[in-house]
Design a protein around this motif. Structure first.
Motif, PDB file in Angstrom:
ATOM      1  N   VAL A  12       0.846  -1.193   0.000  1.00 46.22           N
ATOM      2  CA  VAL A  12       0.000   0.000   0.000  1.00 46.22           C
ATOM      3  C   VAL A  12       0.882   1.243   0.000  1.00 46.22           C
ATOM      4  O   VAL A  12       1.786   1.357   0.840  1.00 46.22           O
ATOM      5  CB  VAL A  12      -0.922   0.025   1.234  1.00 46.22           C
ATOM      6  CG1 VAL A  12      -1.801   1.281   1.220  1.00 46.22           C
ATOM      7  CG2 VAL A  12      -1.787  -1.227   1.287  1.00 46.22           C
ATOM      8  N   PRO A  13       0.660   2.184  -0.922  1.00 44.93           N
ATOM      9  CA  PRO A  13       1.391   3.456  -0.855  1.00 44.93           C
ATOM     10  C   PRO A  13       1.134   4.158   0.471  1.00 44.93           C
ATOM     11  O   PRO A  13      -0.005   4.186   0.956  1.00 44.93           O
ATOM     12  CB  PRO A  13       0.811   4.256  -2.033  1.00 44.93           C
ATOM     13  CG  PRO A  13       0.286   3.224  -2.985  1.00 44.93           C
ATOM     14  CD  PRO A  13      -0.216   2.106  -2.115  1.00 44.93           C
TER      15      PRO A  13
ATOM     16  N   LEU B 109      -2.430   5.114   3.563  1.00 51.86           N
ATOM     17  CA  LEU B 109      -2.603   4.309   4.772  1.00 51.86           C
ATOM     18  C   LEU B 109      -3.745   4.806   5.662  1.00 51.86           C
ATOM     19  O   LEU B 109      -4.419   4.007   6.319  1.00 51.86           O
ATOM     20  CB  LEU B 109      -1.298   4.272   5.570  1.00 51.86           C
ATOM     21  CG  LEU B 109      -0.172   3.441   4.950  1.00 51.86           C
ATOM     22  CD1 LEU B 109       1.118   3.602   5.737  1.00 51.86           C
ATOM     23  CD2 LEU B 109      -0.566   1.961   4.883  1.00 51.86           C
ATOM     24  N   ASP B 110      -3.971   6.113   5.683  1.00 46.91           N
ATOM     25  CA  ASP B 110      -5.040   6.654   6.533  1.00 46.91           C
ATOM     26  C   ASP B 110      -6.359   6.811   5.796  1.00 46.91           C
ATOM     27  O   ASP B 110      -7.333   7.335   6.367  1.00 46.91           O
ATOM     28  CB  ASP B 110      -4.611   8.007   7.112  1.00 46.91           C
ATOM     29  CG  ASP B 110      -3.430   7.878   8.068  1.00 46.91           C
ATOM     30  OD1 ASP B 110      -3.322   6.824   8.719  1.00 46.91           O
ATOM     31  OD2 ASP B 110      -2.633   8.826   8.151  1.00 46.91           O
TER      32      ASP B 110
ATOM     33  N   TRP C 241     -15.163  -3.534   6.787  1.00 48.19           N
ATOM     34  CA  TRP C 241     -16.005  -2.346   6.632  1.00 48.19           C
ATOM     35  C   TRP C 241     -15.551  -1.234   7.595  1.00 48.19           C
ATOM     36  O   TRP C 241     -15.308  -1.479   8.791  1.00 48.19           O
ATOM     37  CB  TRP C 241     -17.458  -2.700   6.920  1.00 48.19           C
ATOM     38  CG  TRP C 241     -18.385  -1.509   6.740  1.00 48.19           C
ATOM     39  CD1 TRP C 241     -18.897  -1.049   5.569  1.00 48.19           C
ATOM     40  CD2 TRP C 241     -18.879  -0.666   7.765  1.00 48.19           C
ATOM     41  NE1 TRP C 241     -19.679   0.050   5.781  1.00 48.19           N
ATOM     42  CE2 TRP C 241     -19.689   0.314   7.131  1.00 48.19           C
ATOM     43  CE3 TRP C 241     -18.711  -0.624   9.153  1.00 48.19           C
ATOM     44  CZ2 TRP C 241     -20.339   1.320   7.842  1.00 48.19           C
ATOM     45  CZ3 TRP C 241     -19.361   0.373   9.857  1.00 48.19           C
ATOM     46  CH2 TRP C 241     -20.158   1.335   9.218  1.00 48.19           C
ATOM     47  N   GLY C 242     -15.402  -0.014   7.049  1.00 49.44           N
ATOM     48  CA  GLY C 242     -15.041   1.134   7.873  1.00 49.44           C
ATOM     49  C   GLY C 242     -13.589   1.205   8.272  1.00 49.44           C
ATOM     50  O   GLY C 242     -13.205   2.078   9.067  1.00 49.44           O
ATOM     51  N   LYS C 243     -12.760   0.316   7.738  1.00 50.18           N
ATOM     52  CA  LYS C 243     -11.359   0.291   8.141  1.00 50.18           C
ATOM     53  C   LYS C 243     -10.465   1.008   7.125  1.00 50.18           C
ATOM     54  O   LYS C 243     -10.714   0.964   5.922  1.00 50.18           O
ATOM     55  CB  LYS C 243     -10.863  -1.155   8.328  1.00 50.18           C
ATOM     56  CG  LYS C 243     -11.531  -1.878   9.491  1.00 50.18           C
ATOM     57  CD  LYS C 243     -10.846  -3.186   9.797  1.00 50.18           C
ATOM     58  CE  LYS C 243     -11.530  -3.888  10.966  1.00 50.18           C
ATOM     59  NZ  LYS C 243     -11.466  -3.057  12.200  1.00 50.18           N
ATOM     60  N   THR C 244      -9.406   1.631   7.624  1.00 53.04           N
ATOM     61  CA  THR C 244      -8.389   2.227   6.760  1.00 53.04           C
ATOM     62  C   THR C 244      -7.401   1.148   6.321  1.00 53.04           C
ATOM     63  O   THR C 244      -7.406   0.025   6.864  1.00 53.04           O
ATOM     64  CB  THR C 244      -7.636   3.331   7.500  1.00 53.04           C
ATOM     65  OG1 THR C 244      -6.904   2.741   8.599  1.00 53.04           O
ATOM     66  CG2 THR C 244      -8.583   4.401   8.016  1.00 53.04           C
TER      67      THR C 244
ATOM     68  N   ILE D 297      -6.197  -2.386   8.228  1.00 55.51           N
ATOM     69  CA  ILE D 297      -6.135  -3.715   7.618  1.00 55.51           C
ATOM     70  C   ILE D 297      -4.740  -4.295   7.765  1.00 55.51           C
ATOM     71  O   ILE D 297      -4.572  -5.495   8.054  1.00 55.51           O
ATOM     72  CB  ILE D 297      -6.560  -3.637   6.146  1.00 55.51           C
ATOM     73  CG1 ILE D 297      -8.055  -3.302   6.048  1.00 55.51           C
ATOM     74  CG2 ILE D 297      -6.262  -4.946   5.415  1.00 55.51           C
ATOM     75  CD1 ILE D 297      -8.566  -3.083   4.653  1.00 55.51           C
ATOM     76  N   MET D 298      -3.714  -3.449   7.577  1.00 59.51           N
ATOM     77  CA  MET D 298      -2.341  -3.916   7.811  1.00 59.51           C
ATOM     78  C   MET D 298      -2.182  -4.426   9.251  1.00 59.51           C
ATOM     79  O   MET D 298      -1.518  -5.450   9.497  1.00 59.51           O
ATOM     80  CB  MET D 298      -1.358  -2.777   7.560  1.00 59.51           C
ATOM     81  CG  MET D 298      -1.085  -2.494   6.098  1.00 59.51           C
ATOM     82  SD  MET D 298       0.027  -3.755   5.412  1.00 59.51           S
ATOM     83  CE  MET D 298       0.409  -3.016   3.814  1.00 59.51           C
ATOM     84  N   ASN D 299      -2.817  -3.736  10.188  1.00 56.52           N
ATOM     85  CA  ASN D 299      -2.681  -4.129  11.591  1.00 56.52           C
ATOM     86  C   ASN D 299      -3.371  -5.450  11.900  1.00 56.52           C
ATOM     87  O   ASN D 299      -3.063  -6.097  12.914  1.00 56.52           O
ATOM     88  CB  ASN D 299      -3.244  -3.027  12.504  1.00 56.52           C
ATOM     89  CG  ASN D 299      -2.437  -1.741  12.428  1.00 56.52           C
ATOM     90  OD1 ASN D 299      -1.268  -1.754  12.034  1.00 56.52           O
ATOM     91  ND2 ASN D 299      -3.045  -0.625  12.809  1.00 56.52           N
ATOM     92  N   LEU D 300      -4.344  -5.846  11.045  1.00 57.30           N
ATOM     93  CA  LEU D 300      -5.018  -7.134  11.244  1.00 57.30           C
ATOM     94  C   LEU D 300      -4.114  -8.312  10.912  1.00 57.30           C
ATOM     95  O   LEU D 300      -4.394  -9.447  11.342  1.00 57.30           O
ATOM     96  CB  LEU D 300      -6.273  -7.206  10.362  1.00 57.30           C
ATOM     97  CG  LEU D 300      -7.434  -6.265  10.720  1.00 57.30           C
ATOM     98  CD1 LEU D 300      -8.541  -6.389   9.683  1.00 57.30           C
ATOM     99  CD2 LEU D 300      -7.964  -6.581  12.112  1.00 57.30           C
TER     100      LEU D 300
END
Length: 373
Positions: A120-121, A125-126, A140-143, A147-150
């Motif tokens: 991801v550029p 990220l935000d 849903w609703g995630k930046t 998603i990277m943090n998941l």
């Protein structure tokens, strides 16, 4: 952006002079690639008879340096990989097709689709990752950062890198610029006496102000024999576009100060064209140049063209004979800040056509667009 257009026409006693100028924010040129080319073509013709001569060049160059974050599934960690449902697979595919720099790969484990890698550029990220995904989906609703943090850090290694610009058909990303240059010319005769001297020079390296990547100069003298005639055309086009970019390090001079922290987005196209139709006699000289690549943003884009038509030296009539047409046109779009909406637009066109006995015809066109001109 600065445009200078000069016209001098003397045809059976008529003199016309036009000067057009204006200023707006302008282009940020792409930079050269590591490997560059120089091309030089010289043409000399002195022929009584049939002649066909043509040249063509198309050059596209893209430039960007985009910081990216990558999550890569570690070897032997497939059992702990992040499983993807059908909606997520479709959402990733749609995002990749519409966003330059966003990439991913998938694999399978135990009959399930798993996420193998995601790049991801950093500027994204935000941002909300999938605004159209179902409300009951875990994404849903995630930046993109969420998603990277998941992705489990014990299964995925995360690295920072830089992706460099490449030619593509999707939306330009922040910091990216692209230039498209085209040139073509042709001369055809069905007889008569033609003398032609043409020089084409191309250099893909970064150029400073006042220098060009492509230059073509041509002088021809033509005289009809037994009703023969000459037809010819020459066309130049410069198309430069870019998304907004940070001002830091984009201007070479250490003493220069920028008013804003970003260089805004832009999309500018300019063209120059001339035509010789049923040309029976005369001397024609043309000279053109394009600057489309530079090492820093304080060097403007440029297109320059001039044409002059006069009688054959020593001609008994004292006139060139035939039809000469020129056309210069441009479309300018400029934004402010990080906006992707136009704050300034400018469309313009200049056309001239003369036919008959031509004592003197001259057109000079100059275009520059940049932060400093």
């Amino acid at each position: 952006m600065e445009v200078i257009l000069k016209t001098k026409l003397l045809m059976t006693g008529l003199l016309l002079c036009v000067i057009l100028s204006g200023i707006v924010v302008g282009d940020r040129l792409p930079t050269q690639v590591p490997e560059n080319q120089k091309i030089s073509i010289s043409t000399i013709i002195d022929v009584v008879g049939f002649v066909s001569d043509s040249s063509y060049m198309s050059w596209t160059i893209d430039s960007s340096e985009t910081p990216v974050t990558t999550a890569q599934l570690s070897s032997g960690s497939a059992a702990d990989a992040y499983p993807l449902n059908t909606n997520q697979v479709q959402a990733l595919a749609a995002a990749k097709s519409s966003t330059s720099g966003l990439t991913y790969s998938t694999g399978t484990y135990d009959n399930s689709v798993i996420l193998s890698s995601l790049t991801v550029p950093d500027y994204m990220l935000d941002d909300l990752a999938f605004p159209d995904i179902a409300a009951d989906d875990p994404w849903w609703g995630k930046t993109w950062q969420s998603i990277m943090n998941l992705l489990d850090s014990s299964s995925y290694s995360k690295t920072q890198d830089t992706e460099y610009g490449s030619i593509h058909n999707s939306r330009l990303i922040p910091g990216e610029s692209i230039a498209i240059v085209t040139f073509s010319d042709s001369i055809r005769t069905n007889g008569g006496h033609l003398m032609l001297n043409k020089q084409l020079d191309f250099d893909s390296q970064n150029k400073g102000q006042g220098l060009n990547n492509l230059e073509v100069e041509k002088v021809l003298t033509y005289e009809s024999i037994d009703g023969s005639f000459l037809v010819g055309s020459e066309e130049w086009s410069l198309d430069v576009a870019g998304n907004y970019a940070e001002t830091d390090d984009s201007i070479r001079c250490v003493f220069a100060s920028a008013q804003d922290s970003v260089i805004p987005a832009f999309c500018n196209v300019v063209k120059a064209k001339s035509e010789l139709i049923n040309f029976n006699s005369g001397q024609v000289s043309t000279k053109g140049g394009i600057r489309a690549v530079a090492a820093s943003s304080d060097v403007p884009a440029g297109l320059f063209y001039q044409i002059a038509v006069t009688p054959v030296p020593g001609s008994d009539s004292g006139f060139a004979d035939g039809t000469v047409k020129t056309q210069f046109a441009g479309s300018i779009m400029e934004a402010r800040g990080t906006s992707d909406s136009s704050s300034a637009t400018n469309q313009w066109s200049d056309k001239t056509s003369v036919s008959g006995g031509i004592k003197n015809f001259q057109k000079t066109f100059g275009y520059e667009s940049g932060l400093k001109i």
